[in-house]
Design a protein around this motif. Structure first.
Motif, short mmCIF file in Angstrom:
data_model
loop_
_atom_site.label_atom_id
_atom_site.label_comp_id
_atom_site.label_asym_id
_atom_site.label_seq_id
_atom_site.Cartn_x
_atom_site.Cartn_y
_atom_site.Cartn_z
N HIS A 42 -157.47 20.12 -3.66
CA HIS A 42 -158.70 20.13 -4.46
C HIS A 42 -158.64 18.98 -5.47
O HIS A 42 -157.56 18.71 -6.01
CB HIS A 42 -158.83 21.47 -5.19
N PHE A 48 -157.67 24.51 -1.88
CA PHE A 48 -158.78 25.46 -1.72
C PHE A 48 -159.32 25.39 -0.30
O PHE A 48 -159.07 24.43 0.44
CB PHE A 48 -159.91 25.14 -2.70
N GLU A 50 -163.27 26.70 1.38
CA GLU A 50 -164.50 27.48 1.23
C GLU A 50 -164.53 28.52 2.34
O GLU A 50 -164.44 28.18 3.51
CB GLU A 50 -165.72 26.56 1.30
N ARG A 53 -170.41 30.56 2.57
CA ARG A 53 -171.56 29.90 1.93
C ARG A 53 -172.78 30.65 2.43
O ARG A 53 -173.16 30.55 3.60
CB ARG A 53 -171.59 28.41 2.27
N THR A 91 -171.32 31.01 -3.01
CA THR A 91 -170.21 30.48 -2.20
C THR A 91 -168.93 31.15 -2.67
O THR A 91 -168.83 31.58 -3.83
CB THR A 91 -170.05 28.96 -2.33
N ILE A 93 -164.46 30.79 -2.37
CA ILE A 93 -163.30 30.01 -1.95
C ILE A 93 -162.02 30.82 -2.19
O ILE A 93 -162.00 31.75 -2.99
CB ILE A 93 -163.16 28.67 -2.72
N PHE A 201 -171.77 26.81 -4.95
CA PHE A 201 -171.19 25.58 -5.49
C PHE A 201 -171.86 24.33 -4.93
O PHE A 201 -172.10 24.21 -3.73
CB PHE A 201 -169.70 25.53 -5.14
N TYR A 203 -171.23 19.95 -5.80
CA TYR A 203 -170.55 18.98 -6.66
C TYR A 203 -171.46 18.49 -7.79
O TYR A 203 -170.99 18.16 -8.89
CB TYR A 203 -170.06 17.78 -5.84
N1 GUN Z 1 -165.83 21.97 -2.72
C1 GUN Z 1 -165.07 21.33 -3.60
N2 GUN Z 1 -164.75 22.11 -4.61
C2 GUN Z 1 -165.32 23.27 -4.38
C3 GUN Z 1 -165.34 24.47 -5.08
O1 GUN Z 1 -164.75 24.63 -6.15
N3 GUN Z 1 -166.05 25.46 -4.52
C4 GUN Z 1 -166.69 25.33 -3.34
N4 GUN Z 1 -167.37 26.37 -2.85
N5 GUN Z 1 -166.68 24.21 -2.67
C5 GUN Z 1 -166.01 23.19 -3.17
#
Ligand code: GUN
Length: 232
Positions: A42, A48, A50, A53, A91, A93, A201, A203
């Motif tokens: 990350h 991380f 996901e 979604r 979303t 993760i 989420f 960006y």
């Molecule tokens: N993609 C990059 N960072 C994240 C995050 O913190 N959560 C989600 N859902 N997608 C991401």
């Protein structure tokens, strides 16, 4: 003692901070977990993936909340124009901190985040940038100061460790790995949690804390204690 919460140790790295771009040498157990869960590095630090979604879309609650370029509010660095009409409803993760990547750098999301512990232990620091109180600081005189909150997440509920924690949108968050106690540093099995963001989420709803903002939000002593938690 800490200038933030005297009931907890000072904010200092427990596992040695490492260059985020360095090749990581995780223990076989952690390497297997990372592989089995398909975790990726990350940009905040840690790993991380996901896991969900929601394809259901909801009206974007952050519509037109970004100040215009001419606004005097120079504290908002979210990149979304505020023009996207909808967001995924949520979303989720998995998120993992390890001895090789032991810190999640200060950042904020516009969405509210529900965190649930799976295993391990860590410390969170929340800067309530939306709760700024004028307060006297001996180094700089009167200045704005945000409430700083810190707590331990872990399985030891009797000692006040949290199994679930909520971070409202707009608050800066950082976290770092703690030992369970007793084990060799290299034996740490990591801090594994799940996070659900509502709405989902993007960006463009995410930004990192900057040193200038940290210094404006908290006292010099607090900034000195938390500087290492900024993204390198
Ligand atoms: N993609 C990059 N960072 C994240 C995050 O913190 N959560 C989600 N859902 N997608 C991401």
């Amino acid at each position: 003692t800490s200038t933030i919460d005297s009931s907890l140790p000072p904010l200092a790295p427990v596992y040695p901070p490492k260059d985020g771009s360095a090749t990581r040498n995780e223990s076989p157990k952690l390497a297997k977990l990372i592989s089995l869960l398909s975790l990726q590095q990350h940009i905040e630090g840690g790993y991380f993936v996901e896991t969900d979604r929601d394809t259901n879309r909801v009206p974007n609650p952050f519509l037109n909340t970004t100040p215009s370029a001419s606004s005097s509010d120079q504290t908002t660095f979210y990149t979304s124009t505020g023009a996207e009409k909808t967001r995924n409803a949520s979303t989720s993760i998995h998120y993992l901190l390890t001895p090789e990547s032991p810190m999640g750098a200060f950042h904020r999301n516009r969405g509210r985040t529900i965190h649930t512990l799976h295993r391990g232990r860590g410390r969170y620091v929340i800067i309530h940038a939306d709760q700024v109180m004028p307060e006297y600081d001996s180094h700089s005189g009167m200045r704005a100061k945000a409430r700083v909150e810190t707590f331990i997440v872990g399985q030891n509920v009797e000692k006040g460790e949290r199994l679930q924690w909520i971070v409202d949108g707009g608050k800066y968050k950082s976290s770092f790995l703690l030992p369970l106690g007793g084990e060799d540093a290299a034996d740490n099995g990591g801090l594994l949690i799940s996070e659900t963001v509502v709405p989902g989420f993007e960006y463009s709803d995410h930004d990192f804390m900057r040193i200038e903002r940290l210094e404006a939000l908290v006292t010099k002593e607090q900034a000195d204690e938390m500087r290492w938690m900024l993204r390198k």
